[in-house]
Structures are given as structure tokens and as C-alpha cells.
Write a protein that holds these residues in place. Structure first.
Motif, mmCIF file in Angstrom:
data_model
loop_
_atom_site.group_PDB
_atom_site.id
_atom_site.type_symbol
_atom_site.label_atom_id
_atom_site.label_comp_id
_atom_site.label_asym_id
_atom_site.label_seq_id
_atom_site.Cartn_x
_atom_site.Cartn_y
_atom_site.Cartn_z
ATOM 1 N N ALA A 1 15.062 3.876 25.147
ATOM 2 C CA ALA A 1 13.647 4.157 24.903
ATOM 3 C C ALA A 1 12.802 2.940 25.271
ATOM 4 C CB ALA A 1 13.435 4.549 23.442
ATOM 5 N N GLU A 2 13.291 1.762 24.898
ATOM 6 C CA GLU A 2 12.591 0.518 25.240
ATOM 7 C C GLU A 2 12.623 0.288 26.747
ATOM 8 O OE1 GLU A 2 13.043 -4.276 24.438
ATOM 9 O OE2 GLU A 2 14.140 -2.889 23.156
ATOM 10 N N LEU A 3 13.776 0.497 27.355
ATOM 11 C CA LEU A 3 13.943 0.297 28.790
ATOM 12 C C LEU A 3 12.981 1.167 29.596
ATOM 13 C CD1 LEU A 3 15.524 -0.752 31.301
ATOM 14 C CD2 LEU A 3 17.134 1.121 30.913
ATOM 15 N N PHE A 4 12.891 2.438 29.218
ATOM 16 C CA PHE A 4 12.092 3.382 30.001
ATOM 17 C C PHE A 4 10.678 3.566 29.471
ATOM 18 C CE2 PHE A 4 16.537 4.942 30.782
ATOM 19 C CZ PHE A 4 16.607 4.423 32.062
ATOM 20 N N GLY A 5 10.328 2.897 28.368
ATOM 21 C CA GLY A 5 8.970 2.984 27.843
ATOM 22 C C GLY A 5 8.623 4.363 27.320
ATOM 23 N N ARG A 6 9.567 5.019 26.669
ATOM 24 C CA ARG A 6 9.378 6.365 26.115
ATOM 25 C C ARG A 6 9.871 6.398 24.677
ATOM 26 N NH1 ARG A 6 5.579 8.105 28.484
ATOM 27 N NH2 ARG A 6 5.743 9.084 30.495
ATOM 28 N N GLU A 7 9.421 7.408 23.945
ATOM 29 C CA GLU A 7 9.871 7.606 22.569
ATOM 30 C C GLU A 7 11.355 7.966 22.566
ATOM 31 O OE1 GLU A 7 8.050 7.259 19.712
ATOM 32 O OE2 GLU A 7 6.462 6.479 21.020
ATOM 33 N N ARG A 8 12.005 7.641 21.475
ATOM 34 C CA ARG A 8 13.434 7.948 21.362
ATOM 35 C C ARG A 8 13.692 9.447 21.457
ATOM 36 N NH1 ARG A 8 17.573 6.775 16.400
ATOM 37 N NH2 ARG A 8 19.330 7.763 17.405
ATOM 38 N N SER A 9 12.763 10.263 20.935
ATOM 39 C CA SER A 9 12.951 11.723 20.987
ATOM 40 C C SER A 9 13.037 12.223 22.430
ATOM 41 C CB SER A 9 11.829 12.436 20.240
ATOM 42 O OG SER A 9 10.564 12.130 20.822
#
Length: 149
Positions: A31-39
Motif C-alpha cells: 500500500a505504501e509502495l503503490f500509494g493506495r489504501e490497503r483495501s
């Protein structure tokens, strides 16, 4: 287990676990790597396995981490790449460009060069060569070679 950096996102480097000839990330790290929410990451991972793109059993490993009383799921590089090609984000795009460039480099050259590791090895080689030169010009060694020990 060794930690290495595989990709520099705009928000910094992502540290990964290297084990069994692959790298492993948790969902939070993806999520951090791709800049998206974990969901979003969870949904993509679920679809990867549901669509039989990858087999869950051979691409997921439960590992223990500090400050956790139960094992945490880690996903190998195949899953990370699959998520990276599915996720829509600026970091996802940068990751795809990075992965494609490395793959292309590897296919064209037959190898992929880790510049940072190469530079470190070159420095170590330089130090070793300097020591060998000093040893070779040592009077004690020259005397030994000429049979005057």
C-alpha cells in the motif's frame, strides 16, 4: 534474513525481506509502495488468486515480525509485480516503468546490473588491489621471493 531496497518511491525506499531467492512484502508495505489504501491492495491480491494468475500457496508465506503476537502474511515478488501492474496510481505507474526497464535490460543484456552493489564491490576491489600492491612491493616479500629468507 537480509533487508534490501528494491524500489525508490517518491515517499522513500521500501525495505523488503529477502528469503528463498525472492523478496517479500506485507500488504501495508505494498500500500505504501503503490500509494493506495490497503483495501485496494487486498482486493487486487484476492483477484490475482481468484483469477488463477498465481497460486496462493506458493506465493504467500506467514512470517513472524517484531511486535506482533501472530504470523503476518508476506507476498513474494510475483504477487508484488502482479499488484503493481493492476494498481492505478502515480507510484504504480513508476513501479511498472521501473520493472519494465529492468526486465528489458535483463532480456537485452542477459543480466541486470545493481548499480549500488556494483559500486560497492568496485570500492572493495580497489582496496584489495591497493593492499596487494603494497604487499608485493614489501621488502620482506621481495627478499622471500629471491630466496633470501
Amino acid at each position: 534474513m537480509t533487508e534490501i531496497a528494491i524500489f525508490e518511491a517518491e515517499n522513500g525506499e521500501i525495505q523488503v525481506k529477502l528469503e528463498k531467492d525472492t523478496v517479500w512484502l506485507r500488504q501495508e508495505q505494498m500500500a505504501e509502495l503503490f500509494g493506495r489504501e490497503r483495501s485496494v491492495i487486498t482486493r487486487h491480491i484476492g483477484n490475482i488468486f481468484k483469477e488463477s494468475e498465481l497460486v496462493e500457496k506458493s506465493n504467500v508465506q506467514n512470517m513472524h515480525i517484531a511486535n506482533s503476537d501472530k504470523p503476518v502474511k508476506f507476498y513474494n515478488l510475483d504477487v508484488i509485480i502482479s499488484v503493481g501492474y493492476r494498481v492505478k496510481s502515480q507510484n504504480g505507474t513508476r513501479f511498472r516503468q521501473w520493472a519494465t526497464r529492468l526486465l528489458n535490460e535483463h532480456l537485452v543484456k542477459g543480466y541486470t546490473l545493481n548499480q549500488q552493489r556494483f559500486e560497492q564491490n568496485a570500492k572493495e576491489l580497489e582496496v584489495t588491489l591497493t593492499l596487494i600492491k603494497k604487499a608485493a612491493t614489501s621488502p620482506a616479500i621481495n627478499k622471500s621471493i629471491q630466496g633470501g629468507v
